[in-house]
Write a protein that holds these residues in place. Structure first.
Motif, mmCIF file in Angstrom:
data_model
loop_
_atom_site.group_PDB
_atom_site.id
_atom_site.type_symbol
_atom_site.label_atom_id
_atom_site.label_comp_id
_atom_site.label_asym_id
_atom_site.label_seq_id
_atom_site.Cartn_x
_atom_site.Cartn_y
_atom_site.Cartn_z
ATOM 1 N N UNK A 229 -0.489 23.811 -16.968
ATOM 2 C CA UNK A 229 0.268 22.978 -15.992
ATOM 3 C C UNK A 229 1.598 22.525 -16.814
ATOM 4 N N UNK B 155 2.104 7.575 -13.482
ATOM 5 C CA UNK B 155 1.639 7.167 -12.326
ATOM 6 C C UNK B 155 0.672 5.861 -12.495
ATOM 7 N N UNK B 156 0.225 5.912 -13.503
ATOM 8 C CA UNK B 156 -0.823 4.597 -13.818
ATOM 9 C C UNK B 156 0.256 3.413 -13.740
ATOM 10 N N UNK C 9 2.314 -2.248 -7.570
ATOM 11 C CA UNK C 9 1.413 -3.307 -6.871
ATOM 12 C C UNK C 9 1.697 -4.842 -7.067
ATOM 13 N N UNK D 90 -7.301 0.623 -2.682
ATOM 14 C CA UNK D 90 -6.269 1.679 -2.923
ATOM 15 C C UNK D 90 -6.002 1.776 -4.519
ATOM 16 N N UNK D 91 -5.634 0.558 -4.855
ATOM 17 C CA UNK D 91 -5.065 0.294 -6.564
ATOM 18 C C UNK D 91 -6.212 0.893 -7.404
ATOM 19 N N UNK E 86 -6.651 11.600 -14.792
ATOM 20 C CA UNK E 86 -5.731 12.523 -15.007
ATOM 21 C C UNK E 86 -5.247 12.489 -16.613
ATOM 22 N N UNK E 87 -5.428 11.294 -17.084
ATOM 23 C CA UNK E 87 -4.979 10.906 -18.482
ATOM 24 C C UNK E 87 -6.151 11.607 -19.356
ATOM 25 N N UNK F 204 -7.924 7.193 -10.577
ATOM 26 C CA UNK F 204 -7.608 8.992 -10.611
ATOM 27 C C UNK F 204 -6.273 9.077 -11.664
ATOM 28 N N UNK F 205 -5.547 7.955 -11.981
ATOM 29 C CA UNK F 205 -4.537 8.201 -12.980
ATOM 30 C C UNK F 205 -5.325 8.417 -14.304
ATOM 31 N N UNK F 206 -6.335 7.381 -14.508
ATOM 32 C CA UNK F 206 -7.001 7.432 -15.711
ATOM 33 C C UNK F 206 -8.193 8.570 -15.907
ATOM 34 N N UNK G 8 0.871 -1.277 0.145
ATOM 35 C CA UNK G 8 0.045 0.026 -0.006
ATOM 36 C C UNK G 8 1.038 1.273 0.168
ATOM 37 N N UNK H 189 -4.509 21.474 -17.573
ATOM 38 C CA UNK H 189 -3.436 20.633 -17.888
ATOM 39 C C UNK H 189 -2.614 21.130 -18.720
ATOM 40 N N UNK I 60 0.536 13.470 -18.331
ATOM 41 C CA UNK I 60 0.221 13.381 -16.998
ATOM 42 C C UNK I 60 -0.826 12.164 -16.591
ATOM 43 N N UNK I 61 -0.383 11.535 -15.803
ATOM 44 C CA UNK I 61 -1.270 10.267 -15.485
ATOM 45 C C UNK I 61 -0.675 8.898 -15.815
ATOM 46 N N UNK J 231 -6.357 4.600 -7.297
ATOM 47 C CA UNK J 231 -5.343 5.250 -7.707
ATOM 48 C C UNK J 231 -5.518 5.319 -9.239
ATOM 49 N N UNK J 232 -5.836 4.041 -9.837
ATOM 50 C CA UNK J 232 -5.813 3.588 -11.224
ATOM 51 C C UNK J 232 -6.836 4.591 -11.785
ATOM 52 N N UNK K 243 2.253 6.627 -7.228
ATOM 53 C CA UNK K 243 1.118 7.522 -7.710
ATOM 54 C C UNK K 243 1.664 8.792 -7.901
ATOM 55 N N UNK L 104 -5.870 -2.842 0.058
ATOM 56 C CA UNK L 104 -4.944 -2.875 -1.112
ATOM 57 C C UNK L 104 -5.446 -2.811 -2.535
ATOM 58 N N UNK L 105 -6.594 -3.523 -2.623
ATOM 59 C CA UNK L 105 -7.221 -3.574 -3.974
ATOM 60 C C UNK L 105 -7.953 -2.225 -4.239
ATOM 61 N N UNK M 278 -5.700 15.514 -19.998
ATOM 62 C CA UNK M 278 -4.503 15.939 -20.667
ATOM 63 C C UNK M 278 -4.888 16.895 -21.627
#
Lengths: 161, 273
Positions: free
Chosen positions: B40, A75-76, A83, B17-18, B28-29, B24-26, A50, B37, A71-72, B21-22, A57, B14-15, B32
């Motif tokens: 930035x 992190x992805x 993990x 959070x994963x 952010x993607x 959130x990353x998507x 974790x 952005x 961006x992203x 985060x995934x 990230x 853990x799953x 773009x």
């Protein structure tokens, strides 16, 4: 406990700066080591899955921002890679044994991270998929593996908290 | 329900959070292309530009070093080609002069190509691609459109050896074409000298010395050297004369051969300024 995370965070920030400066200076074409991945794998193996994915990230995000990348994307890919790396972490110990296993993990996790990054960030022409995988996946991973061997130069005590 | 959710999150944190985060990353993607952005990215571009500013001189150094290497190689190849072209140009001019000489002098002579040049301090030799089978005879006179080269000193069936006038042991009786002043030509290993020309004679730089009637080896009136230095300042009774061969060994590739007893009077050699 928080102090240790803070110290590790500082170390990861330094690695991030090194990756953006020194590595850019010494890199040549695809021969670019990913110091961030070495640091993140070490961090994940030491602190667990974790903390590893959370660190991945944020480090990935900052890397994307500072390197003017997509961006992203980092992190992805780094989150997923860390993990997977977390499964090799020893839950009962914060000690990371620098053995052959560590370098094997570094290599395979870096390969996975690069492959994910290619699929996310590169507008792929599947005709040239193999070339992409070798140039942007395998070669940087091998270079990263070679660079990770530099850890052996550090004193043994550094492996312990 | 809440308890169930808390328990689920706790068990599978853990799953969870994963996944967060995934996602959130998507997210952010997907952002773009957005304006925020882009702003930035513009900001980050400054940092990237700074890194590149440091990196570029090093890259350029490596690049220019490589480029210099390629250019040096190309330069060498081009110089080689230029040298070859110059050689072809000289050869063409020489052949043209030979043709011109033939037009102006309808005498019986043979032409040969020089296949080897042997240079030495004492004597210089040439090997020609013609020999006995081509009717070449010993002591035949070798010259080109500009002047005397030497004489045939040795023969085989297909080849002949020329002893050039640049021979320390060879003394040739010569005369100044303009004033008819007589002298003895000899090669001192470096340059041609004309000896025994009295200080009372008239010799100037640029004068041509040709073979005289007193020469036992060469027929008369074949140009040999051009005077490059003539001085009366020596302590002897004679001129100090230095000259340069009209047919310089470096420049010749072809030559003409005539028998020694053949009449070479009134031959018109090609003179170039």
């Amino acid at each position: 406990m928080i102090n240790r995370y803070f110290t590790a965070g500082i170390h990861l920030s330094l690695i991030l700066i090194l990756q953006l400066t020194l590595v850019e200076l010494i890199s040549f074409q695809n021969f670019k080591p990913d110091l961030i991945m070495i640091g993140l794998i070490y961090f994940t193996l030491r602190f667990g899955q974790i903390p590893g994915v959370i660190a991945a990230f944020f480090v990935g995000l900052f890397f994307d921002i500072l390197s003017n990348g997509i961006i992203g994307a980092s992190s992805l890919s780094k989150v997923i890679a860390c993990f997977i790396a977390g499964y090799f972490s020893d839950q009962d110990s914060e000690r990371v044994e620098i053995s052959i296993n560590f370098f094997v993990i570094v290599f395979f996790i870096t390969v996975i991270e690069k492959i994910i990054y290619i699929f996310v960030a590169v507008n792929l022409d599947f005709k040239y998929l193999l070339i992409y995988l070798v140039n942007f996946g395998l070669i940087p991973s091998v270079v990263t593996l070679i660079f990770s061997l530099l850890i052996l130069l550090f004193p043994k005590e550094k492996e312990l908290r | 329900m809440i308890y169930w959710i808390v328990r689920f999150v706790n068990n599978y944190r853990q799953y969870v959070i994963l996944t967060i985060l995934i996602l959130f990353s998507l997210f952010l993607l997907s952002l773009n292309p957005s304006k925020q952005i882009t702003t930035l990215r513009k900001g980050s571009f400054l940092i990237y530009a700074l890194f590149n500013y440091i990196k570029t001189p090093i890259d350029e150094f490596v690049y220019y070093k490589k480029e210099n290497e390629i250019l040096r190689r190309e330069n060498s190849e081009l110089s080689q080609k230029l040298f070859e072209l110059k050689e072809f140009e000289d050869e063409k001019e020489e052949l043209y002069d030979l043709l011109e000489f033939k037009k102006q002098n309808p005498i019986n002579y043979k032409t040969a190509k020089i296949i080897l040049k042997s240079k030495d301090v004492v004597e210089n030799k040439l090997i020609l691609n013609k020999g006995l089978r081509d009717g070449i005879k010993l002591n035949a006179i070798v010259f080109n459109s500009k002047g005397l080269i030497g004489y045939i000193s040795d023969l085989t069936g297909n080849y002949s050896v020329v002893h050039t006038i640049a021979n320390h042991n060879l003394r040739i009786s010569v005369k100044n074409e303009r004033t008819k002043a007589l002298g003895i030509l000899n090669w001192d290993g470096e340059k041609f000298k004309v000896y025994n020309v009295s200080k009372s004679a008239d010799v100037k730089e640029g004068d041509i010395f040709s073979t005289s009637e007193y020469s036992s080896l060469f027929p008369p009136d074949i140009p040999v050297i051009k005077v490059t230095y003539a001085s009366k300042e020596s302590e002897t009774l004679f001129f100090d004369i230095t000259g340069k061969a009209l047919s310089e060994m470096e420049d010749i590739n072809y030559c003409m051969i005539v028998e020694p007893d053949q009449n070479t009077y009134n031959l018109r050699f090609i003179r170039k300024k």
